[in-house]
Design a protein around this motif. Sequence first.
Motif, PDB file in Angstrom:
ATOM      1  N   GLN A 283      39.285  43.247  44.823  1.00 49.49           N
ATOM      2  CA  GLN A 283      38.379  43.411  45.959  1.00 49.49           C
ATOM      3  C   GLN A 283      37.582  42.127  46.206  1.00 49.49           C
ATOM      4  O   GLN A 283      37.408  41.696  47.350  1.00 49.49           O
TER       5      GLN A 283
ATOM      6  N   THR B 190      37.896  51.059  47.205  1.00 44.90           N
ATOM      7  CA  THR B 190      38.249  50.209  46.071  1.00 44.90           C
ATOM      8  C   THR B 190      39.747  49.963  45.909  1.00 44.90           C
ATOM      9  O   THR B 190      40.150  49.063  45.179  1.00 44.90           O
ATOM     10  N   GLN B 191      40.598  50.751  46.583  1.00 42.60           N
ATOM     11  CA  GLN B 191      42.040  50.542  46.457  1.00 42.60           C
ATOM     12  C   GLN B 191      42.578  49.554  47.478  1.00 42.60           C
ATOM     13  O   GLN B 191      43.754  49.176  47.416  1.00 42.60           O
TER      14      GLN B 191
ATOM     15  N   HIS C 148      42.416  39.347  55.249  1.00 43.77           N
ATOM     16  CA  HIS C 148      42.131  40.057  53.991  1.00 43.77           C
ATOM     17  C   HIS C 148      42.547  41.511  54.137  1.00 43.77           C
ATOM     18  O   HIS C 148      42.857  41.975  55.242  1.00 43.77           O
TER      19      HIS C 148
ATOM     20  N   HIS D  30      38.564  58.148  49.571  1.00 43.83           N
ATOM     21  CA  HIS D  30      39.420  57.048  49.107  1.00 43.83           C
ATOM     22  C   HIS D  30      40.894  57.341  49.398  1.00 43.83           C
ATOM     23  O   HIS D  30      41.649  56.471  49.832  1.00 43.83           O
TER      24      HIS D  30
ATOM     25  N   ASP E 184      39.585  39.322  47.831  1.00 42.65           N
ATOM     26  CA  ASP E 184      39.721  39.493  49.270  1.00 42.65           C
ATOM     27  C   ASP E 184      38.383  39.380  49.995  1.00 42.65           C
ATOM     28  O   ASP E 184      38.341  38.946  51.154  1.00 42.65           O
ATOM     29  N   LEU E 185      37.296  39.736  49.321  1.00 41.21           N
ATOM     30  CA  LEU E 185      35.978  39.511  49.912  1.00 41.21           C
ATOM     31  C   LEU E 185      35.745  38.010  50.094  1.00 41.21           C
ATOM     32  O   LEU E 185      35.166  37.575  51.097  1.00 41.21           O
TER      33      LEU E 185
ATOM     34  N   SER F 216      40.589  46.231  39.561  1.00 42.07           N
ATOM     35  CA  SER F 216      40.302  46.644  40.932  1.00 42.07           C
ATOM     36  C   SER F 216      39.208  45.796  41.560  1.00 42.07           C
ATOM     37  O   SER F 216      39.346  45.319  42.697  1.00 42.07           O
TER      38      SER F 216
ATOM     39  N   LEU G 132      40.635  44.183  52.880  1.00 39.75           N
ATOM     40  CA  LEU G 132      39.512  45.103  52.748  1.00 39.75           C
ATOM     41  C   LEU G 132      39.455  46.073  53.931  1.00 39.75           C
ATOM     42  O   LEU G 132      39.926  45.771  55.026  1.00 39.75           O
TER      43      LEU G 132
ATOM     44  N   ASN H  35      33.780  49.045  51.021  1.00 43.59           N
ATOM     45  CA  ASN H  35      34.390  48.960  49.699  1.00 43.59           C
ATOM     46  C   ASN H  35      35.184  50.213  49.324  1.00 43.59           C
ATOM     47  O   ASN H  35      34.821  50.951  48.412  1.00 43.59           O
TER      48      ASN H  35
ATOM     49  N   ALA I 296      42.544  46.353  48.250  1.00 44.27           N
ATOM     50  CA  ALA I 296      43.217  45.111  47.863  1.00 44.27           C
ATOM     51  C   ALA I 296      43.959  45.235  46.538  1.00 44.27           C
ATOM     52  O   ALA I 296      44.532  44.258  46.055  1.00 44.27           O
TER      53      ALA I 296
END
Length: 322
Positions: free
Chosen positions: A284, A121-122, A297, A181, A287-288, A280, A299, A119, A124
Amino acid sequence: MTTRTAIIGLGVMGRRMAEHMALHPYFTVQAMWDPDPVSCKLAREMVPDAELAANAEAAIASADLVYLACPPVPRKAYALNAAAAGKAVFLEKPLGVDVVESRDLVSKVAAFGVPAAVNFTQAAGPALSEVAAAAHSSALGELLGSDIIVTYGAWPREWQKAADWLRFRAEGGMTREVISHFLFFSERILGPLELVWARADFPAQTDFCETHVAARLVSASGVPVTIMGSVGGAQPDRQEVTIKGSKASRRISDFYRNAASSGGPFEQLHEEYADPRAVSLKAQLDDLGLMMAGQPHRLATLDEALRVQVLVEAILANGDIS
């Protein structure tokens, strides 16, 4: 049908994910577990229909997907437990703090053949998607590098203080939690990076995490990435990555504010989001859902997360990449 999800670790990140998964059409929070009763109580208030499992193993057994928001060290055992049982795994970053252990984790999860992602976080979100599109077109011109700047008045930040491990050198610190990140972001745009040199400073109490960090990295084509991080002083938080191009540059601040410059002041490209974390997390989770359906995806893969971890741990070791 929705994906039955178990959440292991109910600190700030685990509770935030539980709240947003409960709102998402692709997911059902089936079970949750944390060793801390207070965290369990707070999570249950957010997602009252989820089962509070007796232990992590019971939570994992009840689900199709396991989200691991516990501290880095125990994540490997839980991830392998889940993958061995045929469950998909979604891990918080960092992937780990011991590179040898993380290489083993990545290899074993791949051998189990289950869907897996990390994860960042950026990955997707709209900021990375827009910058990637601009970088891959002629909009930015020649890519000239990336600057990563992270400064905090105090670490951990106020909202993180309940996660006490974040202040210790063993698993915490701003380099693992935040700079990672922006390293991921930079690699998505510039390609894999190699560490040239690094310096990390630690306080006199040697079990505490870093207070200052500086580093230089390069891409395969020789494009430089510079990092400056510091803790201390009366100041607002500053966390940003700038992707520099010969025609234009993009600056991402606070993970989502996307601004452009063609030589003058940076100008934001979108209005302020009412709830940027919600935007955000929604991206995510979308795409998960694609990952769970076997679709392409955006991720972060475990291999991408491992590359970032190798860089982070080398930076914290003052450039020692052995």
